[in-house]
Design a protein around this motif. Structure first.
Motif, PDB file in Angstrom:
ATOM      1  N   UNK A 100       0.841  -1.199   0.000  1.00 53.94           N
ATOM      2  CA  UNK A 100       0.000   0.000   0.000  1.00 53.94           C
ATOM      3  C   UNK A 100       0.877   1.249   0.000  1.00 53.94           C
ATOM      4  N   UNK A 101       0.331   2.369  -0.480  1.00 52.53           N
ATOM      5  CA  UNK A 101       1.104   3.610  -0.459  1.00 52.53           C
ATOM      6  C   UNK A 101       1.441   3.999   0.980  1.00 52.53           C
ATOM      7  N   UNK A 102       2.517   4.754   1.180  1.00 50.20           N
ATOM      8  CA  UNK A 102       2.893   5.123   2.547  1.00 50.20           C
ATOM      9  C   UNK A 102       1.853   6.043   3.183  1.00 50.20           C
ATOM     10  N   UNK A 104       0.345   9.221   5.219  1.00 51.94           N
ATOM     11  CA  UNK A 104       0.616  10.670   5.133  1.00 51.94           C
ATOM     12  C   UNK A 104       1.080  11.177   6.488  1.00 51.94           C
ATOM     13  N   UNK A 105       1.581  12.401   6.518  1.00 50.08           N
ATOM     14  CA  UNK A 105       2.067  12.987   7.769  1.00 50.08           C
ATOM     15  C   UNK A 105       0.961  13.101   8.812  1.00 50.08           C
ATOM     16  N   UNK A 106      -0.263  13.273   8.341  1.00 49.95           N
ATOM     17  CA  UNK A 106      -1.378  13.416   9.285  1.00 49.95           C
ATOM     18  C   UNK A 106      -1.738  12.078   9.940  1.00 49.95           C
ATOM     19  N   UNK A 107      -1.109  11.007   9.516  1.00 51.63           N
ATOM     20  CA  UNK A 107      -1.390   9.695  10.079  1.00 51.63           C
ATOM     21  C   UNK A 107      -2.432   8.910   9.309  1.00 51.63           C
ATOM     22  N   UNK A 108      -3.062   9.556   8.308  1.00 45.97           N
ATOM     23  CA  UNK A 108      -4.047   8.865   7.498  1.00 45.97           C
ATOM     24  C   UNK A 108      -3.347   7.820   6.630  1.00 45.97           C
ATOM     25  N   UNK A 109      -4.078   6.789   6.347  1.00 45.45           N
ATOM     26  CA  UNK A 109      -3.540   5.791   5.434  1.00 45.45           C
ATOM     27  C   UNK A 109      -3.440   6.404   4.052  1.00 45.45           C
ATOM     28  N   UNK A 110      -2.503   5.944   3.286  1.00 45.21           N
ATOM     29  CA  UNK A 110      -2.282   6.499   1.956  1.00 45.21           C
ATOM     30  C   UNK A 110      -3.229   5.991   0.911  1.00 45.21           C
ATOM     31  N   UNK A 111      -4.344   5.438   1.312  1.00 40.27           N
ATOM     32  CA  UNK A 111      -5.311   4.914   0.334  1.00 40.27           C
ATOM     33  C   UNK A 111      -6.308   5.990  -0.026  1.00 40.27           C
ATOM     34  N   UNK A 112      -6.962   5.826  -1.157  1.00 36.28           N
ATOM     35  CA  UNK A 112      -7.966   6.803  -1.616  1.00 36.28           C
ATOM     36  C   UNK A 112      -9.211   6.736  -0.812  1.00 36.28           C
TER      37      UNK A 112
END
Length: 112
Positions: A100-102, A104-112
């Motif tokens: 999966x994509x890494x 984000x800085x906000x802690x959200x998963x990198x998925x759409x």
């Protein structure tokens, strides 16, 4: 050997690939299917072209941007294995896995 002999050897008629009507229909369906992988569609195009008596291998190779030996090898494999050569052979080793994509800085998963 004279030049005439060498010219003839380069332009010798190919050994035809013999396809049944069912095989022709299957290969044509693969070529028309826009969702099929292009390497599979290319193999289907080669086999369809090589079943025509007026096909010149060097012209087909140039049109498909392949080497003549690639076309000959596919035809010989078809003679030995049949329609199995159109599909990819199983590869040895561990299967590929998509990660999966890494995050984000906000802690959200990198998925759409």
């Amino acid at each position: 050997m004279g030049n005439a002999y060498l010219w003839w050897m380069r332009r010798r008629p190919p050994r035809l690939v013999r396809l049944s009507p069912a095989e022709v229909a299957h290969l044509q369906a693969l070529v028309r299917d826009g969702r099929i992988e292009q390497r599979i569609a290319r193999r289907a195009r080669i086999l369809l072209a090589m079943s025509e008596p007026d096909t010149v291998v060097s012209e087909l190779a140039e049109r498909l941007e392949l080497d003549r030996t690639t076309i000959w090898a596919l035809c010989r494999r078809f003679e030995h294995w049949g329609m199995q050569v159109v599909d990819d052979a199983p590869r040895p080793g561990r299967p590929r896995r998509l990660s999966p994509p890494p995050a984000r800085r906000s802690g959200e998963a990198g998925l759409l």
